[in-house]
Design a protein around this motif. Structure first.
Motif, PDB file in Angstrom:
ATOM      1  N   PHE A  99       0.850  -1.180   0.000  1.00 40.68           N
ATOM      2  CA  PHE A  99       0.000   0.000   0.000  1.00 40.68           C
ATOM      3  C   PHE A  99       0.892   1.238   0.000  1.00 40.68           C
ATOM      4  O   PHE A  99       1.904   1.268   0.707  1.00 40.68           O
ATOM      5  CB  PHE A  99      -0.879   0.035   1.252  1.00 40.68           C
ATOM      6  CG  PHE A  99      -1.752  -1.182   1.412  1.00 40.68           C
ATOM      7  CD1 PHE A  99      -3.036  -1.197   0.893  1.00 40.68           C
ATOM      8  CD2 PHE A  99      -1.286  -2.311   2.070  1.00 40.68           C
ATOM      9  CE1 PHE A  99      -3.837  -2.325   1.036  1.00 40.68           C
ATOM     10  CE2 PHE A  99      -2.084  -3.439   2.225  1.00 40.68           C
ATOM     11  CZ  PHE A  99      -3.367  -3.438   1.709  1.00 40.68           C
ATOM     12  N   VAL A 100       0.524   2.259  -0.786  1.00 43.35           N
ATOM     13  CA  VAL A 100       1.278   3.506  -0.844  1.00 43.35           C
ATOM     14  C   VAL A 100       0.374   4.630  -0.360  1.00 43.35           C
ATOM     15  O   VAL A 100      -0.791   4.714  -0.753  1.00 43.35           O
ATOM     16  CB  VAL A 100       1.775   3.801  -2.282  1.00 43.35           C
ATOM     17  CG1 VAL A 100       2.534   5.112  -2.331  1.00 43.35           C
ATOM     18  CG2 VAL A 100       2.657   2.668  -2.782  1.00 43.35           C
TER      19      VAL A 100
ATOM     20  N   VAL B 177      -3.435   4.003 -16.598  1.00 42.82           N
ATOM     21  CA  VAL B 177      -2.138   4.586 -16.247  1.00 42.82           C
ATOM     22  C   VAL B 177      -1.551   3.873 -15.032  1.00 42.82           C
ATOM     23  O   VAL B 177      -0.364   3.538 -15.001  1.00 42.82           O
ATOM     24  CB  VAL B 177      -2.279   6.106 -15.969  1.00 42.82           C
ATOM     25  CG1 VAL B 177      -0.990   6.689 -15.419  1.00 42.82           C
ATOM     26  CG2 VAL B 177      -2.709   6.835 -17.219  1.00 42.82           C
ATOM     27  N   ILE B 178      -2.392   3.622 -14.024  1.00 43.23           N
ATOM     28  CA  ILE B 178      -1.943   2.927 -12.816  1.00 43.23           C
ATOM     29  C   ILE B 178      -1.439   1.524 -13.173  1.00 43.23           C
ATOM     30  O   ILE B 178      -0.377   1.103 -12.725  1.00 43.23           O
ATOM     31  CB  ILE B 178      -3.075   2.864 -11.773  1.00 43.23           C
ATOM     32  CG1 ILE B 178      -3.366   4.266 -11.231  1.00 43.23           C
ATOM     33  CG2 ILE B 178      -2.728   1.896 -10.645  1.00 43.23           C
ATOM     34  CD1 ILE B 178      -4.647   4.373 -10.405  1.00 43.23           C
TER      35      ILE B 178
ATOM     36  N   MET C 230      -4.739   8.812  -6.130  1.00 41.54           N
ATOM     37  CA  MET C 230      -5.317   7.581  -6.676  1.00 41.54           C
ATOM     38  C   MET C 230      -4.719   6.301  -6.082  1.00 41.54           C
ATOM     39  O   MET C 230      -5.146   5.215  -6.433  1.00 41.54           O
ATOM     40  CB  MET C 230      -5.211   7.515  -8.210  1.00 41.54           C
ATOM     41  CG  MET C 230      -5.940   8.622  -8.915  1.00 41.54           C
ATOM     42  SD  MET C 230      -7.701   8.477  -8.609  1.00 41.54           S
ATOM     43  CE  MET C 230      -8.066  10.148  -8.112  1.00 41.54           C
ATOM     44  N   ALA C 231      -3.738   6.413  -5.166  1.00 46.70           N
ATOM     45  CA  ALA C 231      -3.146   5.201  -4.582  1.00 46.70           C
ATOM     46  C   ALA C 231      -4.121   4.504  -3.640  1.00 46.70           C
ATOM     47  O   ALA C 231      -3.927   3.335  -3.321  1.00 46.70           O
ATOM     48  CB  ALA C 231      -1.849   5.533  -3.859  1.00 46.70           C
ATOM     49  N   ASP C 232      -5.162   5.202  -3.226  1.00 41.84           N
ATOM     50  CA  ASP C 232      -6.167   4.562  -2.371  1.00 41.84           C
ATOM     51  C   ASP C 232      -7.146   3.712  -3.181  1.00 41.84           C
ATOM     52  O   ASP C 232      -8.006   3.042  -2.621  1.00 41.84           O
ATOM     53  CB  ASP C 232      -6.910   5.594  -1.544  1.00 41.84           C
ATOM     54  CG  ASP C 232      -7.713   6.583  -2.388  1.00 41.84           C
ATOM     55  OD1 ASP C 232      -7.392   6.750  -3.584  1.00 41.84           O
ATOM     56  OD2 ASP C 232      -8.652   7.189  -1.844  1.00 41.84           O
ATOM     57  N   CYS C 233      -7.012   3.709  -4.489  1.00 45.16           N
ATOM     58  CA  CYS C 233      -7.895   2.937  -5.372  1.00 45.16           C
ATOM     59  C   CYS C 233      -7.424   1.490  -5.553  1.00 45.16           C
ATOM     60  O   CYS C 233      -8.161   0.660  -6.067  1.00 45.16           O
ATOM     61  CB  CYS C 233      -7.985   3.585  -6.761  1.00 45.16           C
ATOM     62  SG  CYS C 233      -8.749   5.193  -6.745  1.00 45.16           S
TER      63      CYS C 233
ATOM     64  N   SER D 111     -13.286   2.293  -8.207  1.00 47.20           N
ATOM     65  CA  SER D 111     -13.078   2.654  -9.613  1.00 47.20           C
ATOM     66  C   SER D 111     -12.312   3.973  -9.729  1.00 47.20           C
ATOM     67  O   SER D 111     -12.367   4.826  -8.849  1.00 47.20           O
ATOM     68  CB  SER D 111     -14.418   2.753 -10.344  1.00 47.20           C
ATOM     69  OG  SER D 111     -15.206   3.766  -9.768  1.00 47.20           O
ATOM     70  N   THR D 112     -11.600   4.075 -10.826  1.00 50.22           N
ATOM     71  CA  THR D 112     -10.858   5.295 -11.140  1.00 50.22           C
ATOM     72  C   THR D 112     -10.689   5.384 -12.650  1.00 50.22           C
ATOM     73  O   THR D 112     -10.495   4.362 -13.319  1.00 50.22           O
ATOM     74  CB  THR D 112      -9.470   5.316 -10.461  1.00 50.22           C
ATOM     75  OG1 THR D 112      -8.746   6.457 -10.937  1.00 50.22           O
ATOM     76  CG2 THR D 112      -8.662   4.070 -10.748  1.00 50.22           C
TER      77      THR D 112
END
Length: 156
Positions: free
Chosen positions: A92-93, A138-139, A98-101, A132-133
């Motif tokens: 986890f970052v 890109v991620i 968007m790292a919480d996605c 969702s994102t």
């Protein structure tokens, strides 16, 4: 060179391993690593596993992200007698848009040979999206590239 499961564990996985994951991560640019000791726990299905948490500062190579961010790896380790070892990690970052996605799940599978003097190592990972994102592509591209490089360097 021969390598038994015990030797692999003591060299790469044990808390005081000469070539531990923490030492490897530092060589890859992670900073301020704090790894808890492996502690015996029970999974939901009752199986005994060992778990630990590794907290660190990770360099970020992603659009719209700061150059470094706090991260943690939640790891479990399980030994299957003389047959193999499985280390599962969820990464986890924090503090990155968007790292919480999502989080990254990876697995290190170590299998003993029939003569018990060699091991086979398989490394695999997947992204797990928890919401969702519109940045999923890109991620996925950025994280897949980074994890592939991380595993290739670890193998080398």
């Amino acid at each position: 060179m021969t390598c038994s499961l015990d030797r692999f564990f003591n060299t790469f996985i044990a808390d005081d391993a000469q070539y531990s994951m923490s030492k490897y991560m530092e060589s890859e640019g992670d900073e301020d690593l704090k790894a808890s000791a492996w502690k015996a726990t029970r999974k939901d299905d009752g199986q005994l596993v060992r778990s630990r948490v590794v907290r660190y500062i990770h360099p970020i190579n992603a659009p719209l992200a700061p150059p470094k961010a706090g991260a943690r790896k939640e790891q479990t380790y399980q030994r299957f007698n003389d047959y193999g070892i499985c280390v599962e990690t969820k990464t986890f970052v924090d503090d990155v848009p968007m790292a919480d996605c999502f989080f990254v799940k990876d697995r290190l599978l170590v299998s003993a040979s029939s003569t018990k003097d060699r091991v086979t190592v398989v490394m695999e990972f997947e992204l797990e999206f928890v919401k969702s994102t519109m940045f999923r592509g890109v991620i996925t591209k950025t994280t897949t590239s980074e994890m592939s490089k991380f595993f290739q360097n670890m193998r080398d």
